[in-house]
Design a protein around this motif. Sequence first.
Motif, mmCIF file in Angstrom:
data_model
loop_
_atom_site.group_PDB
_atom_site.id
_atom_site.type_symbol
_atom_site.label_atom_id
_atom_site.label_comp_id
_atom_site.label_asym_id
_atom_site.label_seq_id
_atom_site.Cartn_x
_atom_site.Cartn_y
_atom_site.Cartn_z
ATOM 1 N N LEU A 80 11.340 0.775 -8.437
ATOM 2 C CA LEU A 80 10.245 1.747 -8.321
ATOM 3 C C LEU A 80 10.670 2.946 -7.481
ATOM 4 O O LEU A 80 10.386 4.109 -7.824
ATOM 5 C CB LEU A 80 9.017 1.078 -7.697
ATOM 6 N N LEU A 81 11.347 2.697 -6.368
ATOM 7 C CA LEU A 81 11.754 3.800 -5.500
ATOM 8 C C LEU A 81 12.790 4.692 -6.179
ATOM 9 O O LEU A 81 12.818 5.906 -5.971
ATOM 10 C CB LEU A 81 12.316 3.258 -4.185
ATOM 11 N N ALA A 82 13.655 4.073 -6.999
ATOM 12 C CA ALA A 82 14.698 4.841 -7.676
ATOM 13 C C ALA A 82 14.233 5.428 -9.004
ATOM 14 O O ALA A 82 15.000 6.133 -9.666
ATOM 15 C CB ALA A 82 15.918 3.952 -7.902
ATOM 16 N N GLY A 83 13.002 5.124 -9.398
ATOM 17 C CA GLY A 83 12.485 5.636 -10.669
ATOM 18 C C GLY A 83 13.139 5.008 -11.878
ATOM 19 O O GLY A 83 13.207 5.631 -12.943
ATOM 20 N N GLY A 102 4.403 5.486 -5.505
ATOM 21 C CA GLY A 102 4.524 5.496 -6.963
ATOM 22 C C GLY A 102 3.511 6.393 -7.629
ATOM 23 O O GLY A 102 3.811 7.033 -8.644
ATOM 24 N N TYR A 103 2.305 6.461 -7.082
ATOM 25 C CA TYR A 103 1.256 7.261 -7.720
ATOM 26 C C TYR A 103 1.393 8.751 -7.391
ATOM 27 O O TYR A 103 1.328 9.611 -8.278
ATOM 28 C CB TYR A 103 -0.113 6.743 -7.290
ATOM 29 N N PHE A 104 1.611 9.059 -6.103
ATOM 30 C CA PHE A 104 1.618 10.463 -5.694
ATOM 31 C C PHE A 104 3.005 11.110 -5.819
ATOM 32 O O PHE A 104 3.104 12.310 -6.116
ATOM 33 C CB PHE A 104 1.140 10.592 -4.241
ATOM 34 N N VAL A 105 4.072 10.329 -5.578
ATOM 35 C CA VAL A 105 5.418 10.897 -5.640
ATOM 36 C C VAL A 105 6.066 10.628 -6.992
ATOM 37 O O VAL A 105 6.640 11.525 -7.621
ATOM 38 C CB VAL A 105 6.299 10.343 -4.500
ATOM 39 N N GLY A 106 5.970 9.394 -7.454
ATOM 40 C CA GLY A 106 6.592 9.032 -8.724
ATOM 41 C C GLY A 106 5.756 9.389 -9.935
ATOM 42 O O GLY A 106 6.251 9.346 -11.073
ATOM 43 N N HIS A 107 4.457 9.729 -9.718
ATOM 44 C CA HIS A 107 3.543 10.145 -10.801
ATOM 45 C C HIS A 107 3.446 9.098 -11.910
ATOM 46 O O HIS A 107 3.379 9.422 -13.089
ATOM 47 C CB HIS A 107 3.981 11.495 -11.391
ATOM 48 N N HIS A 108 3.407 7.807 -11.532
ATOM 49 C CA HIS A 108 3.184 6.740 -12.496
ATOM 50 C C HIS A 108 1.692 6.624 -12.792
ATOM 51 O O HIS A 108 0.845 7.016 -11.980
ATOM 52 C CB HIS A 108 3.698 5.399 -11.958
ATOM 53 N N MET A 136 -0.149 -2.716 -11.201
ATOM 54 C CA MET A 136 0.335 -4.029 -11.627
ATOM 55 C C MET A 136 1.739 -4.302 -11.106
ATOM 56 O O MET A 136 2.089 -5.434 -10.750
ATOM 57 C CB MET A 136 0.312 -4.144 -13.154
ATOM 58 N N ALA A 137 2.555 -3.244 -11.042
ATOM 59 C CA ALA A 137 3.900 -3.417 -10.500
ATOM 60 C C ALA A 137 3.827 -3.793 -9.023
ATOM 61 O O ALA A 137 4.572 -4.671 -8.550
ATOM 62 C CB ALA A 137 4.709 -2.142 -10.689
ATOM 63 N N VAL A 138 2.922 -3.148 -8.284
ATOM 64 C CA VAL A 138 2.763 -3.456 -6.864
ATOM 65 C C VAL A 138 2.213 -4.870 -6.673
ATOM 66 O O VAL A 138 2.637 -5.600 -5.757
ATOM 67 C CB VAL A 138 1.846 -2.412 -6.193
ATOM 68 N N GLY A 167 0.812 -1.210 0.000
ATOM 69 C CA GLY A 167 0.000 0.000 0.000
ATOM 70 C C GLY A 167 0.847 1.263 0.000
ATOM 71 O O GLY A 167 0.564 2.227 -0.726
ATOM 72 N N LEU A 168 1.911 1.257 0.821
ATOM 73 C CA LEU A 168 2.805 2.420 0.858
ATOM 74 C C LEU A 168 3.519 2.606 -0.475
ATOM 75 O O LEU A 168 3.700 3.737 -0.957
ATOM 76 C CB LEU A 168 3.832 2.235 1.982
#
Length: 877
Positions: free
Chosen positions: A693-696, A269-275, A282-284, A263-264
């Motif tokens: 994901l965290l590193a973009g 990814g959605y709010f910070v990484g703007h994916h 699907m990645a999660v 969930g985190l």
Amino acid sequence: MHNSDVTELSLTNPHSQPTSTCLAALDSRADGLTGLEAARRLAQHGPNRLPEAQTRGPVRRFLAQFHNVLIYVLIGAAVVTGALQHWVDTGVILAVVLANAVIGFVQEGKAEAAMAAIRGMLAPRAAVLRDGARTSVDGADLVPGDVVLMEAGDQVPADLRILEARGLAAQEAILTGESVPVDKVVNPVAADAALGDRRSMLWSGTLVTQGTARGLVVAIGTDTEIGRIGGLLAGLEQLTTPLVAQLDHFARWLSFLILLASGLLLAYGYFVGHHEFSEIFMAVVGVAVAAIPEGLPAVMTITLAVGVQAMACRNAIVRRLPAIEAIGSVSVICTDKTGTLTRNEMVVAAAETPEGVFDISGEGYAPEGDITPAGNLDGLARAATLCNDAELRLRDGHWSVEGDPMEGALVAFARKVMDEPRALTRRLDAIPFDARHRYMAVLTEGPAGRVTSVKGAPERVLGMCRDTDLKHWHDRAEALARLGLRVLALAERPETGERIDAATVESGLGFLGLVGLIDPPRPEAVAAVAECRAAGIRVKMITGDHAGTAAAIARQVGLENPGRVLTGAELERLDDAQLALEVSNVDVFARTSPEHKLRLVTALQANGHSVAMTGDGVNDAPALKRADAGIAMGLKGSEAAKEAADLVLADDNFASIAAAVREGRTVFDNLKKVISWTLPTNAGESMVVVLALLAGLALPITAVQILWINLITGITLGIALAFEPTEPGTMARPPRARNAPILSGELVWHVVLVAFLFLAAVFGIFTYAIDRGYPLELAQTMALNTLAVLEIFHLFFIRNIHGTSLTLAAVRGTKVVWAVVIAITAAQFAVTYLPPAQAIFGTRAVSLVDGLLIVGIGVVFFAIIEIEKQIRLGLSR
């Protein structure tokens, strides 16, 4: 005759009450009840049977297989992936879930049937006195106050207070564990007498071996001793095994942790990484599926099922899958004596005559054995077989006795001394054994004329003999008794008449000697006890037999502390706290009841022990069910014991318990290997995606590829570990602590180390490929194959958790290991090089040089973790 208005019929301690008091309390009389009164009481008290046990139907048992937190999470993931129309992902997840449920249903489908087995022990028919006449009724129609007629061979239909008895004896091993039949009397006994000493009672489910009797029904159904044991079973909660409890706890927290982290990660990814939401979702899902060990329940069930087959080869039949792990982790085995440590066959082990002391060898009722030193025992043998009603039979190569087991042992002894001791003799008259005069006398006629032969209790027979040193022979009889032997004295004299009676027999006999009988320990049980002690397992004997007999057998089989015996009466005086202190130091418990056995097992568990309980009688059933691992005897065990137990020994051999412990430890090792292989690989897979994901960064491996690698390796490689053989030194290790955590510090360190090595290897090969200008799909394919190679090398490492993996045997592996490795390699080649698979999984062909590089990375990975293991093992020595 009877007061039909009586609504309460109560009788406390009937064994200690005079017969007149018992009849009055139950409003009955010696010629029985009237038919009308019996019908009224049947309506009032109900039938003489135990209540039906409630069982789960097949549908509920199948649905119960899904009651697992990890399964709930996987079902949720399947629903979400189905909603997103990722049907391949959904199918893979549901296939794992369904396979796990089917395996669990098939292996654990047999419902609890202990109550039904005990119900079956009630006699179907009974001879009673109704309206003053003998009649046969269904055993279920007996009521308190009925007068039942019993004779040799009858099964007792209810608890009876004996009103009349002639030469009566009953086999009560199923309740008391006592090897030989118990002589019965009419006279009351002490109110606090132990169950085995209540000689004025006949107990439901026991067998009359000799004589006749008239008994008053004082308890039926659930109020009988067997019914009371059934009540203990019905109200007893069966313990789960330590591993099952730990896995359930572990699964709950692991699932919560994975869901929270997912969930985190989704929010990040959605709010910070703007994916894109669908992309990040699907990645999660890929991360969650990679992190959840979805194959673990199925593989662990298969591992247990493989253990079932291995134990069956060792004559241990498993009724509940988790019991395999439980028997492997026991630190205390509480064993019954009769039929478990001993053969449940009486044998004459010693004889003493005025010529000296003789040792008699041999097993069971076979008339074969040696007598040392050589001497003339013909007179003793002749009297032993003439004053005897038993016969030996040879069936299918096995000698058995028809009649009293003790008399059968005397016949076998006589046949060891001389051929056909009864040849050319005929019986003229006899005085049957009676508990009041405590001897049996027989008048026979043969080539040497007429002879009266007598056998009985030493103190009685010696007093009937002439010219005998009474003190000397009383002392010798007591010395044999202290060795755990049951002692009989034999005497004879010539006769001229055709009849004998007590007045003439009880004097003037010629003393022949003493014989000592014992239910001997199994020779293989001695070795098994020694093996258990070497494995750090304490063996404790809990029996209903006498303290002296129990102590003698304990010494012979090699228990750790055979000299200290705690009796049931002494147990009654101890509270739970005192018992918890005593139980650790005492290894022999005698004259115990079902409640005592339960208390002892519970006290040992309270001290942190994992307890196995072995037994064969109805009296053992509650403790068998309460123990961590209940082990019943399959040949001579009652159905109640078998159904209450987790394991049944097909050969009734205590030695099979040691073999079962070895197999159980092997199964646990293999379960530990499965866990130790699964958690690090899953953690490594998920960390690769999380870091990207965290590193973009671009994902080194896609969600569908993660699902593929989990499908092709997650279950198959784990299954290979289920077939691993026993590692050397398995029985030299101490038992696993009952509260030992499943995630030990060693395992946590291994998870962290392997996960980071996976992360470094996969990112390393991915970065190498990108740096070489390879397309993203090829770089991901190389990362995918690197994962497969690392998991294969990790499999070879984890096969030997207690020693080195760099041996010829370790490299050679098993047929299953190499079959799985070849299958996975072929599958990876197909995914990498076949166009249809490339289209589905987004893969590209890998060159030979890059393929060798991937294999080289696997070799380096194996070397690192093997060196680390050897350093760790060296420090722990």
